[in-house]
Design a protein around this motif. Sequence first.
Motif, PDB file in Angstrom:
ATOM      1  N   ILE A 123       0.835  -1.200   0.000  1.00  0.00           N
ATOM      2  CA  ILE A 123       0.000   0.000   0.000  1.00  0.00           C
ATOM      3  C   ILE A 123       0.868   1.247   0.000  1.00  0.00           C
ATOM      4  O   ILE A 123       0.604   2.216  -0.717  1.00  0.00           O
ATOM      5  CB  ILE A 123      -0.945  -0.005   1.220  1.00  0.00           C
ATOM      6  CG1 ILE A 123      -1.981  -1.102   1.067  1.00  0.00           C
ATOM      7  CG2 ILE A 123      -1.625   1.334   1.388  1.00  0.00           C
ATOM      8  CD1 ILE A 123      -2.898  -1.224   2.237  1.00  0.00           C
ATOM      9  N   LEU A 124       1.962   1.186   0.787  1.00  0.00           N
ATOM     10  CA  LEU A 124       2.886   2.331   0.832  1.00  0.00           C
ATOM     11  C   LEU A 124       3.446   2.616  -0.555  1.00  0.00           C
ATOM     12  O   LEU A 124       3.422   3.758  -1.038  1.00  0.00           O
ATOM     13  CB  LEU A 124       4.017   2.019   1.814  1.00  0.00           C
ATOM     14  CG  LEU A 124       5.092   3.083   1.980  1.00  0.00           C
ATOM     15  CD1 LEU A 124       4.557   4.234   2.774  1.00  0.00           C
ATOM     16  CD2 LEU A 124       6.305   2.509   2.663  1.00  0.00           C
ATOM     17  N   LEU A 125       3.908   1.546  -1.227  1.00  0.00           N
ATOM     18  CA  LEU A 125       4.500   1.710  -2.556  1.00  0.00           C
ATOM     19  C   LEU A 125       3.491   2.255  -3.550  1.00  0.00           C
ATOM     20  O   LEU A 125       3.759   3.213  -4.273  1.00  0.00           O
ATOM     21  CB  LEU A 125       5.007   0.355  -3.052  1.00  0.00           C
ATOM     22  CG  LEU A 125       6.470   0.054  -2.789  1.00  0.00           C
ATOM     23  CD1 LEU A 125       6.798  -1.337  -3.277  1.00  0.00           C
ATOM     24  CD2 LEU A 125       7.324   1.081  -3.504  1.00  0.00           C
ATOM     25  N   LEU A 126       2.300   1.643  -3.560  1.00  0.00           N
ATOM     26  CA  LEU A 126       1.298   2.048  -4.545  1.00  0.00           C
ATOM     27  C   LEU A 126       0.823   3.471  -4.293  1.00  0.00           C
ATOM     28  O   LEU A 126       0.596   4.233  -5.238  1.00  0.00           O
ATOM     29  CB  LEU A 126       0.114   1.084  -4.508  1.00  0.00           C
ATOM     30  CG  LEU A 126       0.409  -0.287  -5.109  1.00  0.00           C
ATOM     31  CD1 LEU A 126      -0.802  -1.184  -4.993  1.00  0.00           C
ATOM     32  CD2 LEU A 126       0.812  -0.144  -6.559  1.00  0.00           C
ATOM     33  N   THR A 127       0.690   3.839  -2.991  1.00  0.00           N
ATOM     34  CA  THR A 127       0.271   5.205  -2.703  1.00  0.00           C
ATOM     35  C   THR A 127       1.332   6.190  -3.169  1.00  0.00           C
ATOM     36  O   THR A 127       1.017   7.230  -3.764  1.00  0.00           O
ATOM     37  CB  THR A 127       0.020   5.376  -1.196  1.00  0.00           C
ATOM     38  OG1 THR A 127      -0.839   4.335  -0.773  1.00  0.00           O
ATOM     39  CG2 THR A 127      -0.607   6.706  -0.901  1.00  0.00           C
ATOM     40  N   GLY A 128       2.612   5.836  -2.905  1.00  0.00           N
ATOM     41  CA  GLY A 128       3.678   6.698  -3.394  1.00  0.00           C
ATOM     42  C   GLY A 128       3.621   6.841  -4.901  1.00  0.00           C
ATOM     43  O   GLY A 128       3.752   7.951  -5.434  1.00  0.00           O
ATOM     44  N   ALA A 129       3.381   5.728  -5.582  1.00  0.00           N
ATOM     45  CA  ALA A 129       3.293   5.773  -7.038  1.00  0.00           C
ATOM     46  C   ALA A 129       2.130   6.646  -7.471  1.00  0.00           C
ATOM     47  O   ALA A 129       2.244   7.461  -8.392  1.00  0.00           O
ATOM     48  CB  ALA A 129       3.127   4.359  -7.588  1.00  0.00           C
ATOM     49  N   TRP A 148       1.686   8.982 -11.049  1.00  0.00           N
ATOM     50  CA  TRP A 148       0.441   9.162 -11.781  1.00  0.00           C
ATOM     51  C   TRP A 148       0.342  10.545 -12.416  1.00  0.00           C
ATOM     52  O   TRP A 148       0.022  10.660 -13.617  1.00  0.00           O
ATOM     53  CB  TRP A 148      -0.740   8.892 -10.853  1.00  0.00           C
ATOM     54  CG  TRP A 148      -2.038   8.793 -11.564  1.00  0.00           C
ATOM     55  CD1 TRP A 148      -3.098   9.633 -11.413  1.00  0.00           C
ATOM     56  CD2 TRP A 148      -2.419   7.820 -12.534  1.00  0.00           C
ATOM     57  NE1 TRP A 148      -4.119   9.238 -12.225  1.00  0.00           N
ATOM     58  CE2 TRP A 148      -3.727   8.128 -12.931  1.00  0.00           C
ATOM     59  CE3 TRP A 148      -1.767   6.731 -13.109  1.00  0.00           C
ATOM     60  CZ2 TRP A 148      -4.417   7.393 -13.872  1.00  0.00           C
ATOM     61  CZ3 TRP A 148      -2.449   5.988 -14.058  1.00  0.00           C
ATOM     62  CH2 TRP A 148      -3.757   6.315 -14.422  1.00  0.00           C
ATOM     63  N   PRO A 149       0.658  11.626 -11.642  1.00  0.00           N
ATOM     64  CA  PRO A 149       0.613  12.947 -12.272  1.00  0.00           C
ATOM     65  C   PRO A 149       1.572  13.054 -13.451  1.00  0.00           C
ATOM     66  O   PRO A 149       1.273  13.756 -14.421  1.00  0.00           O
ATOM     67  CB  PRO A 149       1.018  13.897 -11.147  1.00  0.00           C
ATOM     68  CG  PRO A 149       0.722  13.167  -9.913  1.00  0.00           C
ATOM     69  CD  PRO A 149       0.954  11.735 -10.219  1.00  0.00           C
ATOM     70  N   LEU A 150       2.735  12.355 -13.394  1.00  0.00           N
ATOM     71  CA  LEU A 150       3.680  12.415 -14.504  1.00  0.00           C
ATOM     72  C   LEU A 150       3.080  11.789 -15.749  1.00  0.00           C
ATOM     73  O   LEU A 150       3.219  12.306 -16.862  1.00  0.00           O
ATOM     74  CB  LEU A 150       4.970  11.660 -14.144  1.00  0.00           C
ATOM     75  CG  LEU A 150       5.885  12.339 -13.132  1.00  0.00           C
ATOM     76  CD1 LEU A 150       7.135  11.511 -12.933  1.00  0.00           C
ATOM     77  CD2 LEU A 150       6.237  13.737 -13.603  1.00  0.00           C
ATOM     78  N   GLY A 189       0.187  13.826 -16.965  1.00  0.00           N
ATOM     79  CA  GLY A 189       0.586  15.180 -17.310  1.00  0.00           C
ATOM     80  C   GLY A 189      -0.105  16.246 -16.500  1.00  0.00           C
ATOM     81  O   GLY A 189      -0.015  17.431 -16.813  1.00  0.00           O
ATOM     82  N   ALA A 190      -0.797  15.857 -15.431  1.00  0.00           N
ATOM     83  CA  ALA A 190      -1.467  16.850 -14.603  1.00  0.00           C
ATOM     84  C   ALA A 190      -0.469  17.537 -13.691  1.00  0.00           C
ATOM     85  O   ALA A 190       0.605  17.013 -13.427  1.00  0.00           O
ATOM     86  CB  ALA A 190      -2.560  16.174 -13.762  1.00  0.00           C
ATOM     87  N   SER A 191      -0.808  18.667 -13.226  1.00  0.00           N
ATOM     88  CA  SER A 191      -0.032  19.514 -12.315  1.00  0.00           C
ATOM     89  C   SER A 191       1.399  19.671 -12.767  1.00  0.00           C
ATOM     90  O   SER A 191       2.319  19.289 -12.104  1.00  0.00           O
ATOM     91  CB  SER A 191      -0.075  18.986 -10.870  1.00  0.00           C
ATOM     92  OG  SER A 191       0.739  17.867 -10.709  1.00  0.00           O
TER      93      SER A 191
END
Lengths: 338, 175
Positions: free
Chosen positions: A320-326, A331-333, A336-338
């Motif tokens: 969960i830690l890894l996926l949340t970090g991802a 995800w934004p990368l 292309g958001a933010s």
Amino acid sequence: MTLTEPWRVLAFLVGIIAFVALNAAYLVWLERKVAGHIQGRIGPKEVGPFGLLQPLADGIKLMSKQLLVPKGVDPLLFKVAPLLVLVPAVMSFVTIPFGENLVARNIDIGLLMIFAFASVNVMGLLLGGWGSNNKYAVISAARAVSQNVAYEIPMLITVVTMIMLTSTMNLNEMVIQQGGGILNWHFFANPLMPFAFLIFFVCALAETNRAPFDLGEAESELIAGFHTEYSGMGFGVFFMGEYANIIIGCSLAVILFLGGWQSPFEFLSDQGLWGVFWFLAKVYFLIFCVMWIRWTYPRTTLWGLLNLSWKILIPISLLILLLTGAMIKVWPLITGAS
Amino acid sequence: MISLFTAEGLAGLVFLFIVAVTVGGALIAVGSPRLPRAVAGLAICFIGVAGLYYFLHSPFVAVMEMLIYVGAVCVTIVFAIMLADPGDEQKVGRRSAVAAPVGFGVGALLFWGMAMLGIKTMWPAAAAKVNTGSVTDIGHALITNYGMVFELISLVLLLAIIGSLVLARAGRGKS
């Protein structure tokens, strides 16, 4: 209403101690009522209406009992151990936000502070068990520690996940981030959060030595565990510490995942005392769940308990830690958001 | 002379109390013949040190001191003692006659050296608050200024994990 600083500290001090003591007394009553109804009985009913004066009678009984210090114990450690369980628990309330402005000290690293004090709790169990000079107490203390050490890891990993999500360790700020209705609670922040909540809750149960994880005081094997030798208020203080720790565990779960003092719907107020109401309502609901679980599930074995932590909870919480970090960084990368 | 009933006076009193806790805990830790009591003294000493850090405006270090030293190190020590020797207290091995004077001498020398170092050094004035202590700041510090240290610590931890796995594995039969 604003108080000058010394009076504010004094008011919070008295308030927190009263809160802990009253809760310890009435959670015992609630526990007996819940246990009674779950088992098809009605629980305490003789002393006062609905047995509401029962905790008072229990308290008087405990306080009037003699404090026995058996031969062969380490008298100093024996007497200090209950305090080592209760005092850190009381300290942890310093930074818990009961309402928007109702927090004794809004510490920036409040979350860390609570875990720092919670870790002293184990020391109390250990020294109490060892100081009793009793085989059962020593076995129980060893169990309690191996259990606490095992469950601290998934709990802390889950908490790190939450810190990554909120990028703060200030509890009040965490709650403020969850404003604006039930869907903004961190419980719904992403699809993994319900699992994180579950892990946190299971770990909180294990950390507070509650059934089905109360291996430390398995009465069929160990008489009463680490507090076998304690009589009267010595035992009472251990108990107050246990309930205080349950309240803290549930409060943390509410603050981290369930929006703290925020109201679940936007049209309901969470200003002033309403915030306190929402906070306490959520906390007591979780405490009720803790009791519900205790009287529903049988005690696990020690192996089952340790396996659950090392082989299931830790890998899942790491995932969960890894996926949340991802989700936060990668995800934004991609999108292309933010 | 600062009056006792001002903010500075009370802070001084708190400081003295914290120092007393630290020194008292240390004395218990060194002096007690019973190991668990000695560890309890050590824990008290650590709590005092945490108080000193808090006094020096470093709540983060103070909390970490509690979390790591009291919550992890002391608990591990007590646990190890309990598993190894739950029963009678053991006599600490006989001390030689020169142990006490030499120990005091070295201790006094160390104390003198540290004290002189503290007094003679031109300390830069400490900022009132180094940074906000937020998670972001800690993260930035860990991967910029202290990147090397961070990597080394993770290496040490990795080694510790592998070592403990090897030890645990060796204790088990071939099954």
